[in-house]
Design a protein around this motif. Structure first.
Motif, PDB file in Angstrom:
ATOM      1  N   GLU A  42      -3.958   3.670 -10.389  1.00  0.00           N
ATOM      2  CA  GLU A  42      -4.534   4.243  -9.166  1.00  0.00           C
ATOM      3  C   GLU A  42      -4.672   3.219  -8.046  1.00  0.00           C
ATOM      4  OE1 GLU A  42      -4.847   7.465  -8.512  1.00  0.00           O
ATOM      5  OE2 GLU A  42      -3.822   7.529 -10.448  1.00  0.00           O
ATOM      6  N   THR A  43      -4.156   2.021  -8.263  1.00  0.00           N
ATOM      7  CA  THR A  43      -4.370   0.986  -7.257  1.00  0.00           C
ATOM      8  C   THR A  43      -3.746   1.361  -5.903  1.00  0.00           C
ATOM      9  OG1 THR A  43      -4.058  -1.334  -6.699  1.00  0.00           O
ATOM     10  CG2 THR A  43      -2.318  -0.325  -7.980  1.00  0.00           C
ATOM     11  N   ALA A  44      -4.478   1.059  -4.830  1.00  0.00           N
ATOM     12  CA  ALA A  44      -3.982   1.332  -3.480  1.00  0.00           C
ATOM     13  C   ALA A  44      -3.419   0.075  -2.854  1.00  0.00           C
ATOM     14  CB  ALA A  44      -5.109   1.888  -2.620  1.00  0.00           C
ATOM     15  N   ASP A  45      -3.567  -1.043  -3.568  1.00  0.00           N
ATOM     16  CA  ASP A  45      -3.164  -2.330  -3.019  1.00  0.00           C
ATOM     17  C   ASP A  45      -2.448  -3.112  -4.136  1.00  0.00           C
ATOM     18  OD1 ASP A  45      -2.953  -4.539  -1.358  1.00  0.00           O
ATOM     19  OD2 ASP A  45      -4.908  -5.326  -1.981  1.00  0.00           O
ATOM     20  N   VAL A  46      -1.111  -3.037  -4.122  1.00  0.00           N
ATOM     21  CA  VAL A  46      -0.329  -3.585  -5.227  1.00  0.00           C
ATOM     22  C   VAL A  46      -0.104  -5.083  -5.019  1.00  0.00           C
ATOM     23  CG1 VAL A  46       1.837  -3.427  -6.512  1.00  0.00           C
ATOM     24  CG2 VAL A  46       0.818  -1.362  -5.493  1.00  0.00           C
ATOM     25  N   ASP A  51       0.817  -1.212   0.000  1.00  0.00           N
ATOM     26  CA  ASP A  51       0.000   0.000   0.000  1.00  0.00           C
ATOM     27  C   ASP A  51       0.857   1.270   0.000  1.00  0.00           C
ATOM     28  OD1 ASP A  51       1.032   0.006   2.509  1.00  0.00           O
ATOM     29  OD2 ASP A  51      -0.864  -0.451   3.530  1.00  0.00           O
ATOM     30  N   THR A  52       0.211   2.387   0.210  1.00  0.00           N
ATOM     31  CA  THR A  52       0.921   3.662   0.190  1.00  0.00           C
ATOM     32  C   THR A  52       1.955   3.737   1.313  1.00  0.00           C
ATOM     33  OG1 THR A  52      -1.095   4.678  -0.669  1.00  0.00           O
ATOM     34  CG2 THR A  52       0.611   6.165   0.140  1.00  0.00           C
ATOM     35  N   GLU A  58      -0.854  10.071  -1.869  1.00  0.00           N
ATOM     36  CA  GLU A  58      -2.122   9.411  -1.547  1.00  0.00           C
ATOM     37  C   GLU A  58      -2.251   8.028  -2.150  1.00  0.00           C
ATOM     38  OE1 GLU A  58      -5.096  12.261  -2.544  1.00  0.00           O
ATOM     39  OE2 GLU A  58      -4.660  13.479  -0.772  1.00  0.00           O
ATOM     40  N   SER A  59      -1.241   7.637  -2.940  1.00  0.00           N
ATOM     41  CA  SER A  59      -1.256   6.286  -3.503  1.00  0.00           C
ATOM     42  C   SER A  59       0.186   5.848  -3.722  1.00  0.00           C
ATOM     43  CB  SER A  59      -2.005   6.278  -4.842  1.00  0.00           C
ATOM     44  OG  SER A  59      -1.260   7.002  -5.808  1.00  0.00           O
ATOM     45  N   PRO A  60       0.416   4.535  -3.873  1.00  0.00           N
ATOM     46  CA  PRO A  60       1.780   4.096  -4.190  1.00  0.00           C
ATOM     47  C   PRO A  60       2.302   4.778  -5.461  1.00  0.00           C
ATOM     48  CG  PRO A  60       0.414   2.211  -3.578  1.00  0.00           C
ATOM     49  CD  PRO A  60      -0.504   3.399  -3.657  1.00  0.00           C
ATOM     50  N   ALA A  61       1.442   4.905  -6.476  1.00  0.00           N
ATOM     51  CA  ALA A  61       1.877   5.530  -7.730  1.00  0.00           C
ATOM     52  C   ALA A  61       2.289   6.984  -7.504  1.00  0.00           C
ATOM     53  CB  ALA A  61       0.765   5.459  -8.774  1.00  0.00           C
ATOM     54  N   ALA A  62       1.525   7.702  -6.668  1.00  0.00           N
ATOM     55  CA  ALA A  62       1.842   9.115  -6.399  1.00  0.00           C
ATOM     56  C   ALA A  62       3.209   9.224  -5.722  1.00  0.00           C
ATOM     57  CB  ALA A  62       0.760   9.745  -5.536  1.00  0.00           C
TER      58      ALA A  62
END
Lengths: 231, 222
Positions: free
Chosen positions: B97-101, B4-5, B59-63
């Motif tokens: 946008e996934t919050a759970d990789v 997650d983040t 706010e997210s792993p990608a961010a």
């Protein structure tokens, strides 16, 4: 307006110095130096390059010259971040010579494709692999065929065909649709013209092919006979 | 459970610690075959990443990865800036946008990072660059995911393969970057970019295993 130029180097001094040299021959061209990191070290910074691209941004487009390694990669990254990725293009050319050639072409009013070519042809000439030679022959004047227009003009100014006149000729020809040779040297190439080392009294034999052949020959003749505005 | 983040933030903090800890080692590697700035540049870059994470918590792993990309491209200075910047950016795009990789998305992100490095640096396997750490890392990650391993184990496999890949650069002749100017003299030295790549993947794996052991209440390793 003309095409604008951005110089990306590891060193602020190199970028500033290259612009300084090119500015002598192209006083009206927008040139932005993006050398060194944003805290003054050796290296490159995306922020610095993006800021320079923004300042240079103009309707005619931007050509970027970069020195090596991370400067090239940072310039490529910057292109990906531009709102319009087509508004700038990275030249595959030696930094100083490529910049001078590009600046001269831009000063002459050439479009971005021609400015890019002016910088990149230097590189191809230095690395005459088969492919590059093939393209140069293909783009060059139709060898053997007689020119569409020609003329002979005598150099009247004391200093002859030195750097600034060569830049004036090459820059002006860059904007025309014609292949031009001057005493067999490529008219659109400032360095080729300077290699002629033509002094006062030398007769320049100008040959041109293409739609603008007559205009090109008369343009060169006009500059030569006016002594390039020099004594 | 996936990553997650909080994992992303913990990973980047761990990466900063690792770069600080291995700064001198990377400088020494780069002194042998480069311009000796890699350790300093990576340390400075990740220090700036940590500062930025504090200013604008992602706010997210990608961010988190995208923020890292932008900071590295602007603050590192050397070739590692655009190379790692592109790697983090492409990985962020792959995460979406996934919050759970989960393991499969993770493998896609690692592959995207490798593709980004190759696209930016034009290096191939065996050129003695960071690509020589990334290629085995991605392959090992894919194998682990295919075998049904969770995300943390996928990262552990990638980190271990990257370390082996970095060690394998020692006998190679450099064909890219500043080291290529040295020719035969580059043989016998480990590539600093491959080594820092292995260290970063190790930091990512460690942050993931901590997240697992704390079962959803990860501690920042600050």
């Amino acid at each position: 307006m003309s095409v604008a130029l951005v110089v990306v180097s590891h060193s602020a001094k190199i970028a500033d110095g290259a612009v300084e040299v090119a500015r002598e021959m192209a006083p009206d061209v927008i040139m932005m130096a993006a050398g060194g990191t944003d805290d003054g070290r050796i290296g490159t910074s995306l922020d610095t390059v993006m800021a320079a691209l923004e300042k240079a941004s103009c309707p005619d487009g931007v050509v970027i010259l970069a020195d090596l390694g991370s400067a090239i990669m940072t310039a490529e990254s910057a292109l990906e971040f531009l709102p319009d990725p087509d508004s700038a293009v990275l030249a595959d050319a030696p930094l100083v010579e490529g910049l001078v050639a590009a600046a001269v072409a831009a000063q002459g009013g050439a479009d971005r494709k021609t400015v890019l070519q002016a910088a990149e042809e230097l590189f191809r000439r230095r690395q005459p692999d088969a492919e590059a030679l093939g393209s140069m022959v293909a783009e060059g004047p139709p060898t053997g065929s007689s020119p569409d227009f020609s003329g002979d003009f005598t150099l009247v100014n004391e200093a002859g065909l030195h750097a600034r006149p060569a830049a004036q000729i090459a820059g002006g020809l860059a904007a025309m649709d014609a292949e031009v040779t001057i005493n067999a040297a490529e008219g659109g190439s400032m360095t080729s013209l300077m290699i002629l080392a033509a002094g006062k009294g030398t007769v320049l034999h100008v040959e041109a092919w293409g739609v603008d052949a007559e205009r090109a020959v008369k343009f060169v003749g006009g500059l030569v006979e006016a002594g390039f505005g020099e004594a | 459970m996936g990553l997650d983040t909080a994992w992303a933030v913990a990973f980047l903090h761990a990466a900063a610690l690792s770069m600080a800890e291995h700064r001198d080692e990377l400088i020494a590697l780069d002194r042998a075959i480069g311009d000796s700035d890699h350790g300093e540049n990576m340390d400075r870059g990740f220090e700036a990443v940590v500062a930025k994470l504090g200013d604008t918590p992602p706010e997210s792993p990608a961010a988190a990865l995208k923020l890292t990309a932008m900071v590295l491209m602007s603050k590192v200075g050397g070739a590692a800036g655009p190379l790692y910047g592109t790697a983090f950016l492409r990985a962020a795009t792959a995460l979406g946008e996934t919050a759970d990789v989960g393991p499969d998305v993770l493998v896609s992100a690692l592959q995207a990072a490798l593709d980004g490095v190759v696209a930016r640096g034009k290096a191939e396997a065996g050129d003695k660059t960071m690509v020589d750490a990334w290629i085995p890392a991605v392959a090992a990650a894919r194998d682990a995911a295919t075998a049904g391993e969770p995300a943390a184990a996928v990262l552990a496999a990638a980190a271990s393969a990257a370390a082996a890949g970095a060690a394998a650069t020692e006998p190679m002749l450099a064909r890219k970057g500043r080291a290529s100017y040295l020719g035969e003299r580059s043989v016998g030295h480990r590539d600093p970019g491959a080594q820092s790549s292995a260290l970063l993947l190790l930091a990512a794996a460690q942050a993931a295993s901590q997240q697992d052991s704390h079962a959803g209440s990860p501690e920042s390793p600050r």
